[in-house]
Design a protein around this motif. Structure first.
Motif, PDB file in Angstrom:
ATOM      1  N   SER A  14       0.848  -1.196   0.000  1.00  0.00           N
ATOM      2  CA  SER A  14       0.000   0.000   0.000  1.00  0.00           C
ATOM      3  C   SER A  14       0.882   1.243   0.000  1.00  0.00           C
ATOM      4  O   SER A  14       1.727   1.424   0.880  1.00  0.00           O
ATOM      5  CB  SER A  14      -0.902   0.005   1.232  1.00  0.00           C
ATOM      6  N   LEU A  15       0.672   2.116  -0.992  1.00  0.00           N
ATOM      7  CA  LEU A  15       1.420   3.367  -1.072  1.00  0.00           C
ATOM      8  C   LEU A  15       0.666   4.520  -0.416  1.00  0.00           C
ATOM      9  O   LEU A  15       1.057   5.670  -0.531  1.00  0.00           O
ATOM     10  CB  LEU A  15       1.726   3.722  -2.535  1.00  0.00           C
ATOM     11  N   VAL A  16      -0.413   4.191   0.288  1.00  0.00           N
ATOM     12  CA  VAL A  16      -1.223   5.227   0.935  1.00  0.00           C
ATOM     13  C   VAL A  16      -0.451   5.837   2.102  1.00  0.00           C
ATOM     14  O   VAL A  16      -0.017   5.136   3.009  1.00  0.00           O
ATOM     15  CB  VAL A  16      -2.558   4.651   1.448  1.00  0.00           C
ATOM     16  N   GLU A  17      -0.273   7.140   2.063  1.00  0.00           N
ATOM     17  CA  GLU A  17       0.365   7.850   3.181  1.00  0.00           C
ATOM     18  C   GLU A  17      -0.677   8.439   4.118  1.00  0.00           C
ATOM     19  O   GLU A  17      -0.531   8.411   5.333  1.00  0.00           O
ATOM     20  CB  GLU A  17       1.282   8.962   2.669  1.00  0.00           C
ATOM     21  N   SER A  18      -1.747   9.008   3.529  1.00  0.00           N
ATOM     22  CA  SER A  18      -2.780   9.601   4.378  1.00  0.00           C
ATOM     23  C   SER A  18      -4.105   9.661   3.626  1.00  0.00           C
ATOM     24  O   SER A  18      -4.139   9.676   2.402  1.00  0.00           O
ATOM     25  CB  SER A  18      -2.387  11.011   4.828  1.00  0.00           C
ATOM     26  N   ILE A  19      -5.179   9.678   4.400  1.00  0.00           N
ATOM     27  CA  ILE A  19      -6.532   9.865   3.864  1.00  0.00           C
ATOM     28  C   ILE A  19      -7.098  11.101   4.550  1.00  0.00           C
ATOM     29  O   ILE A  19      -7.229  11.138   5.773  1.00  0.00           O
ATOM     30  CB  ILE A  19      -7.421   8.640   4.129  1.00  0.00           C
ATOM     31  N   ASN A  20      -7.383  12.141   3.773  1.00  0.00           N
ATOM     32  CA  ASN A  20      -7.792  13.422   4.346  1.00  0.00           C
ATOM     33  C   ASN A  20      -9.152  13.842   3.798  1.00  0.00           C
ATOM     34  O   ASN A  20      -9.437  13.660   2.610  1.00  0.00           O
ATOM     35  CB  ASN A  20      -6.760  14.508   4.004  1.00  0.00           C
ATOM     36  N   LYS A  76      -4.482   2.563 -10.538  1.00  0.00           N
ATOM     37  CA  LYS A  76      -4.081   3.922 -10.147  1.00  0.00           C
ATOM     38  C   LYS A  76      -2.701   3.951  -9.496  1.00  0.00           C
ATOM     39  O   LYS A  76      -2.119   5.022  -9.294  1.00  0.00           O
ATOM     40  CB  LYS A  76      -5.114   4.523  -9.180  1.00  0.00           C
ATOM     41  N   GLY A  77      -2.194   2.774  -9.157  1.00  0.00           N
ATOM     42  CA  GLY A  77      -0.886   2.732  -8.506  1.00  0.00           C
ATOM     43  C   GLY A  77      -0.943   3.056  -7.032  1.00  0.00           C
ATOM     44  O   GLY A  77       0.092   3.342  -6.410  1.00  0.00           O
ATOM     45  N   ILE A  78      -2.130   3.017  -6.436  1.00  0.00           N
ATOM     46  CA  ILE A  78      -2.259   3.230  -4.992  1.00  0.00           C
ATOM     47  C   ILE A  78      -1.814   1.966  -4.251  1.00  0.00           C
ATOM     48  O   ILE A  78      -1.199   2.040  -3.188  1.00  0.00           O
ATOM     49  CB  ILE A  78      -3.708   3.606  -4.636  1.00  0.00           C
TER      50      ILE A  78
END
Length: 383
Positions: A14-20, A76-78
Motif C-alpha cells: 500500500s502506497l497510501v500515506e494519508s486519507i484526508n 491507479k498505482g495506490i
C-alpha cells in the motif's frame, strides 16, 4: 513507510500515506506525492483494507474488496503487487524548461524559519505595515507612473532590477512553500524554469490538495504577501540607492498583474478557492455559451472580464496612436544615442509587438466564433 497488505492469498504494498477529508471530499495521498479524489464508498473500502486483517474480512466482503483492488487501486498505482517496484513519475510543472534548485528537504528546512510569518496576527500586522509603507512611498513618487519613466533605464537601474527581482521572486515562491508547510505540514521543492521565454521560479505546493478551500486560498495569496513584505524592506534602501526606485515600480506592477483574476495566476486561483470553483474561467465560458445553469458569479465574472479587456484595449489604442509615436519622435530627434535610448526604442517596439499579437488573437477568436455560429446555422437549416 510502505505498508504490506496480505489478503486473498496475495500480497500487496500500500502506497497510501494519508486519507484526508476536505470540503466534503476525500483526498488520498501516496508516499510518492500523488493525490486522488475518492468518494465516501471508495474511502470506506480503502479504510477496510488498510485496517482489517485477512481473518477479519467477512466472506460477503471479499468479492467487493477484490474487485476494488483489481479495478481501482492497482490501475491507479495506490496499491501494487509485492516486489513490483513500479515507479510513478511525479507531475511536472507546465513550463517549457525547468529544473529544481532546492529539493523538498531543503525547502522544508528554510520554511521552518518563516512559518511564523503566516500566523494570522502576524500576517495582519506585516500586511498593514507593508500597505502603509507602499502607499506613503508612491503618493510622494507619483512621477513614476508614466510611460516615459517606466520605459527609461540606465545600466545600473537594469542590473538593480534584475538582482532584486530574482530575490523577491524567490521569496514569492518561498512564501507559497512556507504557508503550505504551516497549513499542511509539508512543502515540495523550489525550481527555476522558462514560461514562453520568460524566466520564472516555481514552488511545489501539491500538498495543498489535502486542505479545504479556505486554506488553499491562503496559500494562493501567500506568495504575494511575502513579496510585498520583502519589497517594503527595499523601500528603506531607496534613499541610499536611488536605482531601487525603478524596481519598486515594476514590482508593484507585477503584483497587480498577478492579482488579475482573468489569467491563470495567483489571483485567479485565489478567486477560484474563495468562490469554491475549480476553473471559473472555463466554467463561465461554457455556461454562458450554452445559456444553461448560469449563476450570479458567472454573470459578475463575465462582466468584469469584458470590462477588463475593454479597458486594456483602450490603453493599447492610446499607446499605439498617441504615447508611442510621441516617444518614437523624441528618440528620433536625439543627436546622441545612449544605452538608455536604444533600450527605450526596443521596449517601445516590444509594446507594439504585444499589441499586434493581442489584436491578432482577438480577431482570430472572434472569427472562429462567427464561423462556428454560421456553420451551426447552416446545419440547422439543412436539417
Amino acid at each position: 513507510m510502505i505498508k504490506q497488505i496480505s489478503i486473498f492469498n496475495a500480497q500487496f504494498e500500500s502506497l497510501v500515506e494519508s486519507i484526508n477529508e476536505a470540503d466534503g471530499k476525500y483526498v488520498i495521498r501516496t508516499h510518492d506525492d500523488r493525490f486522488f479524489l475518492f468518494g465516501e464508498n471508495s474511502v470506506s473500502l480503502l479504510n477496510r483494507l488498510e485496517t482489517a486483517t485477512a481473518n477479519e474480512i467477512e466472506e460477503d466482503e471479499e468479492q467487493r474488496l477484490a474487485h476494488f483492488i483489481e479495478k481501482v487501486l492497482l490501475p491507479k498505482g495506490i496499491y501494487q503487487t509485492k516486489g513490483a517496484r513500479v515507479t510513478y513519475k511525479p507531475k511536472k510543472p507546465t513550463l517549457s524548461l525547468h529544473f529544481e534548485i532546492l529539493n523538498a528537504s531543503m525547502v522544508n528546512q528554510l520554511c521552518k524559519g518563516l512559518v511564523w510569518l503566516f500566523i494570522p496576527l502576524v500576517v495582519l500586522s506585516v500586511g498593514l505595515i507593508s500597505l502603509v509603507a507602499h502607499v506613503s512611498y508612491f503618493t510622494s513618487h507619483l512621477h513614476v507612473f508614466s510611460y516615459e519613466y517606466i520605459l527609461s533605464y540606465t545600466p545600473i537601474e537594469l542590473a538593480t532590477i534584475l538582482v532584486l527581482s530574482l530575490i523577491t521572486s524567490f521569496f514569492h515562491e518561498l512564501g507559497h512553500a512556507s504557508c503550505c508547510k504551516r497549513l499542511s505540514g509539508k512543502a515540495g521543492g523550489i525550481g527555476f524554469g522558462m514560461n514562453f521565454f520568460i524566466p520564472v521560479f516555481y514552488a511545489n505546493v501539491s500538498n495543498l490538495h489535502i486542505l479545504p478551500r479556505s486554506k488553499k486560498a491562503a496559500i494562493a495569496i501567500s506568495g504575494i504577501y511575502l513579496q510585498f513584505a520583502v519589497a517594503t524592506l527595499f523601500i528603506l534602501l531607496e534613499p541610499y540607492f536611488p536605482a531601487v526606485e525603478k524596481y519598486l515600480v515594476l514590482n508593484l506592477i507585477g503584483i497587480c498583474f498577478n492579482l488579475i483574476p482573468f489569467f491563470r495566476n495567483d489571483g485567479y486561483w485565489l478567486l477560484n478557492d474563495l468562490s469554491k470553483k475549480d476553473d471559473l474561467l472555463s466554467e463561465t465560458f461554457s455556461r454562458m455559451k450554452r445559456l444553461d445553469n448560469i449563476e450570479v458569479i458567472h454573470v459578475i465574472y463575465a462582466l468584469l472580464l469584458v470590462t477588463f479587456f475593454a479597458v486594456s484595449f483602450a490603453l493599447m489604442a492610446n499607446f499605439s496612436l498617441f504615447r508611442g509615436p510621441d516617444i518614437i519622435e523624441q528618440l528620433l530627434n536625439q543627436s546622441i544615442y545612449s544605452f538608455s535610448a536604444y533600450l527605450k526604442g526596443g521596449l517601445v517596439l516590444l509594446h507594439y509587438l504585444v499589441i499586434a499579437i493581442s489584436l491578432f488573437l482577438l480577431i482570430r477568436h472572434v472569427g472562429n466564433l462567427i464561423i462556428l455560429k454560421f456553420r451551426n446555422l447552416l446545419i440547422s437549416e439543412a436539417n
